[in-house]
Design a protein around this motif. Structure first.
Motif, PDB file in Angstrom:
ATOM      1  N   SER A 180     -12.922 -10.032   0.294  1.00  0.00           N
ATOM      2  CA  SER A 180     -11.695 -10.797   0.087  1.00  0.00           C
ATOM      3  C   SER A 180     -10.419  -9.969   0.115  1.00  0.00           C
ATOM      4  CB  SER A 180     -11.764 -11.528  -1.263  1.00  0.00           C
ATOM      5  OG  SER A 180     -11.874 -10.592  -2.330  1.00  0.00           O
ATOM      6  N   GLU A 181     -10.508  -8.653  -0.151  1.00  0.00           N
ATOM      7  CA  GLU A 181      -9.294  -7.848  -0.281  1.00  0.00           C
ATOM      8  C   GLU A 181      -9.309  -6.567   0.537  1.00  0.00           C
ATOM      9  OE1 GLU A 181      -5.448  -6.740  -1.641  1.00  0.00           O
ATOM     10  OE2 GLU A 181      -6.529  -8.632  -1.618  1.00  0.00           O
ATOM     11  N   PHE A 182     -10.422  -5.860   0.588  1.00  0.00           N
ATOM     12  CA  PHE A 182     -10.431  -4.513   1.160  1.00  0.00           C
ATOM     13  C   PHE A 182     -10.681  -4.505   2.662  1.00  0.00           C
ATOM     14  CE2 PHE A 182     -12.052  -3.107  -3.264  1.00  0.00           C
ATOM     15  CZ  PHE A 182     -10.761  -3.199  -3.784  1.00  0.00           C
ATOM     16  N   GLN A 183      -9.945  -5.348   3.362  1.00  0.00           N
ATOM     17  CA  GLN A 183      -9.984  -5.378   4.823  1.00  0.00           C
ATOM     18  C   GLN A 183      -8.551  -5.334   5.346  1.00  0.00           C
ATOM     19  OE1 GLN A 183     -12.835  -5.065   6.454  1.00  0.00           O
ATOM     20  NE2 GLN A 183     -13.930  -5.150   4.483  1.00  0.00           N
ATOM     21  N   PRO A 184      -8.324  -4.604   6.433  1.00  0.00           N
ATOM     22  CA  PRO A 184      -9.292  -3.796   7.189  1.00  0.00           C
ATOM     23  C   PRO A 184      -9.599  -2.477   6.495  1.00  0.00           C
ATOM     24  CG  PRO A 184      -7.116  -3.566   8.148  1.00  0.00           C
ATOM     25  CD  PRO A 184      -6.975  -4.575   7.048  1.00  0.00           C
ATOM     26  N   SER A 185     -10.583  -1.763   7.048  1.00  0.00           N
ATOM     27  CA  SER A 185     -10.985  -0.469   6.504  1.00  0.00           C
ATOM     28  C   SER A 185     -11.505   0.390   7.643  1.00  0.00           C
ATOM     29  CB  SER A 185     -12.077  -0.653   5.447  1.00  0.00           C
ATOM     30  OG  SER A 185     -12.651   0.584   5.076  1.00  0.00           O
ATOM     31  N   THR A 186     -11.469   1.696   7.442  1.00  0.00           N
ATOM     32  CA  THR A 186     -12.063   2.595   8.444  1.00  0.00           C
ATOM     33  C   THR A 186     -13.583   2.583   8.348  1.00  0.00           C
ATOM     34  OG1 THR A 186     -11.839   4.460   6.912  1.00  0.00           O
ATOM     35  CG2 THR A 186     -10.056   4.126   8.497  1.00  0.00           C
ATOM     36  N   LEU A 187     -14.103   2.007   7.271  1.00  0.00           N
ATOM     37  CA  LEU A 187     -15.555   1.917   7.083  1.00  0.00           C
ATOM     38  C   LEU A 187     -16.047   0.518   7.427  1.00  0.00           C
ATOM     39  CD1 LEU A 187     -15.981   3.680   3.600  1.00  0.00           C
ATOM     40  CD2 LEU A 187     -16.080   4.723   5.875  1.00  0.00           C
ATOM     41  N   SER A 188     -17.290   0.404   7.836  1.00  0.00           N
ATOM     42  CA  SER A 188     -17.923  -0.903   7.983  1.00  0.00           C
ATOM     43  C   SER A 188     -18.142  -1.476   6.588  1.00  0.00           C
ATOM     44  CB  SER A 188     -19.276  -0.769   8.689  1.00  0.00           C
ATOM     45  OG  SER A 188     -20.197  -0.061   7.856  1.00  0.00           O
ATOM     46  N   LYS A 189     -18.387  -2.771   6.507  1.00  0.00           N
ATOM     47  CA  LYS A 189     -18.619  -3.379   5.193  1.00  0.00           C
ATOM     48  C   LYS A 189     -19.848  -2.777   4.515  1.00  0.00           C
ATOM     49  CE  LYS A 189     -16.244  -7.816   5.702  1.00  0.00           C
ATOM     50  NZ  LYS A 189     -16.331  -9.289   5.543  1.00  0.00           N
ATOM     51  N   ASP A 190     -20.853  -2.441   5.294  1.00  0.00           N
ATOM     52  CA  ASP A 190     -22.046  -1.813   4.711  1.00  0.00           C
ATOM     53  C   ASP A 190     -21.704  -0.448   4.117  1.00  0.00           C
ATOM     54  OD1 ASP A 190     -23.676  -3.938   5.309  1.00  0.00           O
ATOM     55  OD2 ASP A 190     -24.546  -3.040   7.128  1.00  0.00           O
ATOM     56  N   ASP A 191     -20.892   0.324   4.834  1.00  0.00           N
ATOM     57  CA  ASP A 191     -20.521   1.646   4.329  1.00  0.00           C
ATOM     58  C   ASP A 191     -19.555   1.539   3.149  1.00  0.00           C
ATOM     59  OD1 ASP A 191     -22.147   3.024   6.076  1.00  0.00           O
ATOM     60  OD2 ASP A 191     -20.577   3.342   7.576  1.00  0.00           O
ATOM     61  N   GLN A 192     -18.720   0.515   3.161  1.00  0.00           N
ATOM     62  CA  GLN A 192     -17.879   0.275   1.993  1.00  0.00           C
ATOM     63  C   GLN A 192     -18.746  -0.007   0.770  1.00  0.00           C
ATOM     64  OE1 GLN A 192     -15.344  -2.829   3.962  1.00  0.00           O
ATOM     65  NE2 GLN A 192     -13.669  -1.813   2.870  1.00  0.00           N
ATOM     66  N   ASP A 222      -8.207   2.330   1.389  1.00  0.00           N
ATOM     67  CA  ASP A 222      -6.963   2.996   1.791  1.00  0.00           C
ATOM     68  C   ASP A 222      -6.205   2.304   2.923  1.00  0.00           C
ATOM     69  OD1 ASP A 222      -5.279   5.390   1.197  1.00  0.00           O
ATOM     70  OD2 ASP A 222      -5.606   5.741   3.337  1.00  0.00           O
ATOM     71  N   VAL A 223      -6.895   1.729   3.886  1.00  0.00           N
ATOM     72  CA  VAL A 223      -6.178   1.080   4.982  1.00  0.00           C
ATOM     73  C   VAL A 223      -5.403  -0.124   4.463  1.00  0.00           C
ATOM     74  CG1 VAL A 223      -6.396  -0.158   7.172  1.00  0.00           C
ATOM     75  CG2 VAL A 223      -7.743   1.903   6.781  1.00  0.00           C
ATOM     76  N   LYS A 224      -6.041  -0.957   3.641  1.00  0.00           N
ATOM     77  CA  LYS A 224      -5.345  -2.122   3.092  1.00  0.00           C
ATOM     78  C   LYS A 224      -4.173  -1.674   2.212  1.00  0.00           C
ATOM     79  CE  LYS A 224      -4.109  -6.176   1.890  1.00  0.00           C
ATOM     80  NZ  LYS A 224      -4.967  -7.216   1.303  1.00  0.00           N
ATOM     81  N   LYS A 225      -4.405  -0.683   1.360  1.00  0.00           N
ATOM     82  CA  LYS A 225      -3.327  -0.192   0.503  1.00  0.00           C
ATOM     83  C   LYS A 225      -2.166   0.328   1.340  1.00  0.00           C
ATOM     84  CE  LYS A 225      -3.286   3.890  -1.617  1.00  0.00           C
ATOM     85  NZ  LYS A 225      -3.548   5.005  -2.549  1.00  0.00           N
ATOM     86  N   SER A 226      -2.462   0.986   2.434  1.00  0.00           N
ATOM     87  CA  SER A 226      -1.412   1.540   3.285  1.00  0.00           C
ATOM     88  C   SER A 226      -0.641   0.458   4.023  1.00  0.00           C
ATOM     89  CB  SER A 226      -2.012   2.542   4.283  1.00  0.00           C
ATOM     90  OG  SER A 226      -2.592   3.633   3.594  1.00  0.00           O
ATOM     91  N   HIS A 227      -1.278  -0.667   4.324  1.00  0.00           N
ATOM     92  CA  HIS A 227      -0.558  -1.788   4.931  1.00  0.00           C
ATOM     93  C   HIS A 227       0.434  -2.392   3.939  1.00  0.00           C
ATOM     94  CE1 HIS A 227      -1.934  -2.458   9.016  1.00  0.00           C
ATOM     95  NE2 HIS A 227      -3.178  -2.174   8.653  1.00  0.00           N
ATOM     96  N   VAL A 228       0.107  -2.341   2.661  1.00  0.00           N
ATOM     97  CA  VAL A 228       1.020  -2.859   1.637  1.00  0.00           C
ATOM     98  C   VAL A 228       2.186  -1.899   1.419  1.00  0.00           C
ATOM     99  CG1 VAL A 228       1.271  -3.501  -0.795  1.00  0.00           C
ATOM    100  CG2 VAL A 228      -0.791  -4.174   0.474  1.00  0.00           C
ATOM    101  N   GLY A 229       1.870  -0.610   1.200  1.00  0.00           N
ATOM    102  CA  GLY A 229       2.891   0.358   0.807  1.00  0.00           C
ATOM    103  C   GLY A 229       3.514   1.153   1.932  1.00  0.00           C
TER     104      GLY A 229
END
Length: 578
Positions: A34-46, A428-435
């Motif tokens: 619900s929140e941590f997308q996108p990411s440099t990791l796959s959902k399995d690796d997340q 980190d990718v989602k956080k970076s899109h915000v900040g």
């Protein structure tokens, strides 16, 4: 530095719909979906990364810790959203407090002075690396990760992915702080105005060179004068060629210590910080850890011609080319003034403002078009006439997780887990899109930022280029940042008020810094307070023995108004992309 922002609407919405849950992988998967997308990791690796956090946090489940940072969008997101996720996933509650930067520095200083555990972790600027490496009151992360904190150090931390790691490493080669976010001090300009054929023609007719991104301060001054006094109005709105701030407040000091003197040309050659003279004008010989002075009489440059020129130009431009009232603005008032859309350029602009400068036009941002495309761009800041190739090129703020030894080890371990969580590849990718304050190389190269780059005015191109580490924070010549930084704004403020000339103010500043450093020297000699790396002030000499000499402060130029020089913005982007 330096503004308090609200979290994004999406983040706040997330808070509203998320209810407290138990600490397990199901909670983690819910946040991943619900929140941590996108990411440099796959959902399995997340999920695998979160499984490690759940297991590592077991001994601390139910603990409540306190951390502190300044208010920028990145930290608001951490405080309002990531703390909630961390608690649901690990069972550790984090009170992530947001204060102004001055209050954060004060809290760090107070905890170091009293050894009272005020906070379990801080996002503290890497400008304090010289302080932390000398005082040895900060947990040495390199040793802790390989020792007592090995069980709470993530196997997927990937330190080499952090762009600012070199800035948080002490002279001993040890890591003292973990980068959380970073933002550079760049040049900002209205590209839509600069691209107008009629304005280009008028500018070239008057000055003899092209209207473009200024390479030197002479060109910046010409452009400021041109828009203020020749163009005067665009679309019926009175415009100005420059924006800055000058209120007598602590943030004015950071305005200057954030490499303003070196942008003019003060300091020695050497990157990321000058050797032997740094961007504050403090002298420390190569191979030494002992600052020897700040004044010209001790081989420093705080009150040298290049530094005085820098302060004089700041004061002059503020009065002649900025909107009325700008001299009374503080840092916090300068951003909304720029967003009004009546300023052509700003020589000193933090990319932490990007998140606000891409706000839609409907929210009162007059620097984007109806489709949300920026009418502005960012570029390297120009340099003054004293600057030479090979000198520091500009400043970068690297807010970094810092854990003090006065924090009990169990609380320190829990804080270390939180620091790794909010910088993890999962979030980190989602956080970076915000900040929009990048810390990881993998994040800035993610395809989602390739798609978003045209909307960000050059930010992504800058952080994908080698320039991202050429712009650098305060270096190790500054022996105690909290003690010395507080002296700057008072002296600079006296220039704006007219109480002192730039030369008088910088003479007083150099003298006061050396008085403080003398006390530090005495403490180091008596109690080894700075681990033997405190100041060792040299005997003062006649300034003529230093000025203009090799590795000394620069002598005054007969002509400080060199010919203006500009470059096309497209050439800068091309260089960044190469």
């Amino acid at each position: 530095m330096r503004l308090k922002f609200l979290a994004s609407a999406a983040a706040l919405a997330m808070m509203a719909v998320s209810s407290p849950s138990f600490a397990d992988i199901e909670a983690a998967k819910r946040w991943i979906d619900s929140e941590f997308q996108p990411s440099t990791l796959s959902k399995d690796d997340q999920a695998k990364e979160m499984e490690w956090f759940i297991k590592a946090a077991e001994p601390f489940k139910g603990m409540e810790i306190n951390v502190l940072s300044e208010g920028i969008p990145t930290h608001d997101y951490e405080s309002k959203v990531l703390t909630k996720a961390f608690e649901e996933i690990t069972g550790i509650k984090v009170n992530h407090q947001i204060l102004g930067e001055g209050e954060v520095v004060q809290a760090v200083q107070t905890q170091m002075q009293t050894n009272r555990n005020l906070y379990d972790g801080y996002v503290n600027d890497s400008d304090l690396i010289g302080t932390h490496s000398r005082l040895q009151q900060t947990y040495n992360l390199t040793d802790m990760m390989g020792g007592n904190w090995k069980d709470v150090t993530s196997p997927t931390l990937d330190l080499d992915d952090f762009m600012g790691k070199s800035f948080t490493t002490g002279p001993d080669g040890k890591l003292y702080q973990l980068p959380d976010q970073q933002f550079a001090n760049l040049y900002w300009f209205r590209k839509d105005w600069f691209d107008r054929a009629d304005l280009q023609e008028k500018f070239k007719a008057k000055y003899g060179y092209d209207l473009g991104v200024p390479v030197n301060w002479s060109a910046y001054e010409d452009i400021a004068d041109f828009f203020t006094n020749d163009v005067k109005e665009i679309d019926g709105v009175k415009i100005y060629g420059h924006m800055d701030y000058g209120k007598r407040a602590p943030d004015l000091g950071w305005r200057m210590t954030d490499a303003w003197l070196s942008m003019a040309g003060a300091g020695s050659q050497g990157e990321p910080n000058g050797i032997p003279i740094d961007e504050w004008g403090i002298r420390m010989e190569k191979g030494s850890c002992n600052p020897s002075g700040a004044s010209v009489s001790r081989g420093g440059e705080t009150n040298g011609p290049a530094s005085v020129y820098a302060i004089a130009k700041w004061d002059e431009w503020l009065r002649k080319y900025a909107p009325p009232g700008a001299a009374d603005y503080d840092f916090y008032q300068s951003l909304p003034a720029l967003a009004q859309g009546n300023v052509a350029q700003q020589i000193f602009w933090y990319t932490a403002f990007t998140a606000s400068m891409v706000a839609p036009k409907a929210e009162g941002n007059n620097t984007v078009d109806d489709q949300g495309n920026p009418l502005w761009r960012m570029a390297p800041s120009p340099h003054g006439p004293y600057w030479k190739e090979g000198q520091k090129v500009g400043y970068q703020d690297v807010g970094s997780w810092t854990i003090l030894k006065s924090t009990p080890e169990d609380r320190a371990k829990a804080a270390w887990l939180y620091a790794q969580f909010v910088t993890s590849k999962t979030v980190d990718v989602k956080k970076s899109h915000v900040g929009l304050t990048f810390a990881r190389d993998s994040t800035v190269r993610h395809e989602s930022f390739t798609e978003r780059a045209p909307k960000l005015g050059g930010l992504v191109e800058f952080y994908r280029s080698p320039d991202r580490v050429r712009w650098s924070p305060t270096g190790i010549n500054v022996p105690d940042y909290p003690k010395l930084a507080q002296l700057w704004w008072q002296q600079i403020g006296d220039v704006n008020s007219g109480a002192f000339t730039p030369q008088e103010a910088m003479d007083r500043l150099a003298s006061e810094m050396e008085q403080v450093m003398a006390r530090m020297e005495a403490a180091d000699k008596a109690n080894n307070t700075y681990g033997g790396c405190g100041p060792r002030l040299s005997e003062p000499k006649d300034p003529s023995e230093w000025l203009g000499k090799a590795d000394g402060p620069k002598a005054k130029l007969e002509n400080e108004k060199e010919p203006g020089q500009t470059v096309a913005y497209e050439e800068i982007v091309k260089r960044w992309q190469q």
